[in-house]
Design an enzyme around this catalytic site. Structure first.
Site, PDB file in Angstrom:
ATOM      1  N   THR A   1      50.551  47.603  41.273  1.00  0.00           N
ATOM      2  CA  THR A   1      50.026  47.747  42.640  1.00  0.00           C
ATOM      3  C   THR A   1      51.124  47.755  43.702  1.00  0.00           C
ATOM      4  O   THR A   1      50.838  47.905  44.880  1.00  0.00           O
ATOM      5  CB  THR A   1      48.996  46.634  42.964  1.00  0.00           C
TER       6      THR A   1
ATOM      7  N   HIS B   1      58.382  41.484  41.480  1.00  0.00           N
ATOM      8  CA  HIS B   1      59.025  40.355  42.160  1.00  0.00           C
ATOM      9  C   HIS B   1      59.371  39.301  41.114  1.00  0.00           C
ATOM     10  O   HIS B   1      59.071  39.470  39.921  1.00  0.00           O
ATOM     11  CB  HIS B   1      58.150  39.800  43.285  1.00  0.00           C
TER      12      HIS B   1
ATOM     13  N   HIS C   1      57.275  38.089  38.167  1.00  0.00           N
ATOM     14  CA  HIS C   1      57.132  38.879  36.938  1.00  0.00           C
ATOM     15  C   HIS C   1      58.263  38.615  35.941  1.00  0.00           C
ATOM     16  O   HIS C   1      58.194  39.045  34.787  1.00  0.00           O
ATOM     17  CB  HIS C   1      57.168  40.388  37.258  1.00  0.00           C
TER      18      HIS C   1
ATOM     19  N   LYS D   1      42.612  34.994  40.437  1.00  0.00           N
ATOM     20  CA  LYS D   1      42.551  35.642  41.751  1.00  0.00           C
ATOM     21  C   LYS D   1      41.244  35.248  42.446  1.00  0.00           C
ATOM     22  O   LYS D   1      40.247  35.010  41.811  1.00  0.00           O
ATOM     23  CB  LYS D   1      42.590  37.176  41.614  1.00  0.00           C
TER      24      LYS D   1
ATOM     25  N   ARG E   1      41.286  43.326  43.811  1.00  0.00           N
ATOM     26  CA  ARG E   1      42.443  44.045  44.339  1.00  0.00           C
ATOM     27  C   ARG E   1      42.007  45.343  45.001  1.00  0.00           C
ATOM     28  O   ARG E   1      40.933  45.867  44.731  1.00  0.00           O
ATOM     29  CB  ARG E   1      43.403  44.376  43.194  1.00  0.00           C
TER      30      ARG E   1
ATOM     31  N   GLN F   1      41.187  45.451  29.086  1.00  0.00           N
ATOM     32  CA  GLN F   1      42.465  44.947  28.576  1.00  0.00           C
ATOM     33  C   GLN F   1      42.408  44.813  27.058  1.00  0.00           C
ATOM     34  O   GLN F   1      43.382  45.094  26.356  1.00  0.00           O
ATOM     35  CB  GLN F   1      42.801  43.596  29.225  1.00  0.00           C
TER      36      GLN F   1
ATOM     37  N   ASP G   1      47.760  32.486  32.285  1.00  0.00           N
ATOM     38  CA  ASP G   1      46.480  32.793  32.947  1.00  0.00           C
ATOM     39  C   ASP G   1      45.781  33.984  32.285  1.00  0.00           C
ATOM     40  O   ASP G   1      44.611  34.251  32.557  1.00  0.00           O
ATOM     41  CB  ASP G   1      46.703  33.069  34.436  1.00  0.00           C
TER      42      ASP G   1
ATOM     43  N   LYS H   1      53.899  26.960  43.938  1.00  0.00           N
ATOM     44  CA  LYS H   1      54.058  28.233  43.235  1.00  0.00           C
ATOM     45  C   LYS H   1      55.505  28.701  43.299  1.00  0.00           C
ATOM     46  O   LYS H   1      56.136  28.676  44.347  1.00  0.00           O
ATOM     47  CB  LYS H   1      53.127  29.266  43.869  1.00  0.00           C
TER      48      LYS H   1
ATOM     49  N   LYS I   1      57.644  32.200  45.798  1.00  0.00           N
ATOM     50  CA  LYS I   1      57.188  32.512  47.155  1.00  0.00           C
ATOM     51  C   LYS I   1      58.060  31.756  48.152  1.00  0.00           C
ATOM     52  O   LYS I   1      58.434  30.615  47.929  1.00  0.00           O
ATOM     53  CB  LYS I   1      55.736  32.057  47.336  1.00  0.00           C
ATOM     54  N   THR I   2      58.376  32.408  49.253  1.00  0.00           N
ATOM     55  CA  THR I   2      59.076  31.736  50.346  1.00  0.00           C
ATOM     56  C   THR I   2      58.233  31.925  51.605  1.00  0.00           C
ATOM     57  O   THR I   2      57.201  32.586  51.574  1.00  0.00           O
ATOM     58  CB  THR I   2      60.473  32.361  50.575  1.00  0.00           C
TER      59      THR I   2
END
Length: 432
Positions: A39, A44, A47, A81, A85, A177, A198, A235, A238-239
């Site tokens: 997506t 990032h 992954h 989630k 999405r 999947q 997850d 998490k 993330k910043t």
């Protein structure tokens, strides 16, 4: 050849593994796949654990396949989630796939002639002509609704942790999947799926579908890595400004390097095992050396170096280190000039900044740096005292005379002047 499961274990990269998976990996070269979400046109660092699993898999002599979820990316996955999405068109998905392959190529060998050369596949290729009737007949009849309802990801959505409930589209995600695994099992002899913890529910649906479709004697397995968190439980990756991306245009190599350099001691010890290919002996020695003198931040520096070179390049690492030294070490105007504009702005992110017009160039520094719209100093008297004491620099060079004019020659990148008051007070002046 190294044992893949043992490699993951000592690195803290193994969460769950189905019985029989380790024996299969020791018996033969195994083809295993990991799915990734297309997506965005960049991965990032969230992954990276999965990508490193594939890297270790290949280094242990097995064959990695990375699956870009072109079809499933058009739908959305309920796992962890709270919202569906956005759906993407095929042109965007193809662009994203090509960008992702370029990034993953730094971790996996796609060009090898060896049997375990890496491959990239896109499930859109086998799903785009698959009709609903085909799907219902080929896949739907093998998995009961009771089985699907029992999955944690489905239960969480149904029990009201998400405002909008669970759409039918998302409910069928685990079947889609699962069909990917069945397709790769039949077409590529792919016997294992890797993923984050997850995804365990979706992954076991795949192994179940293979056995119910092809027979209980089929060898199909799932193996997951833990979801990476920081020492404080928050998490990872993330910043305040968002994700740390692998694409230099989204996150500059300097900011990328700084992220790893600034992790805590506990996190550095954990992350250096997960996000580098350094062996156990090297890492154990680094951990011991770090404990002798934590202030030197040996672990963080080595971690930041290894990951920055792997994702970007040695040249980018050198620039990131040089940029880091600008704030904390002795640097020159030449060092400032070497930085590209984005790195320069990243280094001085958060520094007080002013904007002036180019017609002011040629005036004495004291006139410009005490203006109301460029108040580096509150008064001319204070500036004179600091200049006399050697406490004022322009572009990292000491200002010896407050009346020296600021000219075009002082502009970094044709538009910036860096003023420094004392050791730690920086001001960025943009000239328009």
């Amino acid at each position: 050849m190294k044992n893949f499961v043992e490699e993951l274990k000592w690195r803290g990269m193994l969460a769950q593994i189905m019985p029989g998976a380790e024996e299969l990996l020791q018996k033969e070269m195994v083809t295993a796949y990991l799915g990734t979400d297309p997506t965005a046109d960049s991965l990032h660092i969230g992954h990276l654990c999965g990508i490193m699993m594939l890297r270790h898999l290949q280094q242990c002599g097995h064959k990695p396949i990375i699956l870009v979820g072109g079809a499933t990316g058009m739908i959305g996955d309920p796992s962890g989630k709270s919202q569906e999405r956005n759906l993407l068109d095929s042109e965007t998905l193809y662009h994203n796939q090509e960008c992702i392959k370029k990034q993953v190529s730094k971790f996996l060998d796609f060009n090898s002639d060896a049997p375990n050369g890496a491959e990239m596949v896109n499930n859109y290729d086998w799903m785009k002509d698959f009709t609903f009737l085909d799907f219902a007949r080929t896949v739907g009849k093998h998995i009961t609704v009771n089985y699907m309802m029992a999955k944690d990801s489905v239960q969480q959505r149904l029990n009201g942790t998400a405002r909008d409930g669970l759409s039918f589209t998302e409910f069928t995600y685990q079947l889609l999947q699962g069909y990917d695994f069945l397709h790769l099992y039949q077409e590529k002899n792919c016997k294992m799926q890797l993923g984050g913890n997850d995804q365990w529910g979706n992954m076991t649906t795949g192994t179940e579908l293979i056995r119910r479709t092809l027979g209980n004697d089929q060898e199909a397995y799932a193996l997951t890595c833990p979801l990476i968190t920081k020492a404080d439980g928050k998490k990872f990756g993330k910043t305040e400004s968002g994700n740390i991306w692998l694409d230099r245009n989204r996150t500059s190599p300097y900011k990328f390097y700084q992220f790893w350099l600034n992790v805590s001691d506990d996190d550095a010890e954990k992350y250096i095992k997960i996000f580098t290919s350094l062996d156990k002996e090297t890492i154990d020695a680094l951990v011991e050396e770090h404990k002798q003198d934590p202030g030197r931040r040996i672990l963080q520096k080595r971690l930041a170096e290894e990951v920055t070179v792997m994702v970007h390049s040695k040249e980018d690492l050198d620039m990131a280190i040089e940029a880091s030294n600008i704030l904390f070490g002795k640097a020159t105007k030449d060092a400032l000039e070497k930085l590209d504009e984005q790195t320069f702005l990243d280094v001085f992110d958060g520094v007080e900044n002013f904007t002036i017009t180019s017609d002011l160039l040629g005036q004495p520094a004291v006139e410009i740096l005490t203006r109301d719209d460029c108040k580096v100093f509150p008064s001319k008297g204070e500036m004179r005292k600091m200049v006399q004491g050697g406490g004022v620099s322009i572009n990292k060079e000491k200002l010896a005379d407050q009346n020296r004019p600021l000219t075009k020659e002082d502009l970094i990148g044709g538009k910036y002047i860096l003023a420094q008051r004392g050791k730690k007070n920086y001001y960025l002046i943009t000239v328009k």
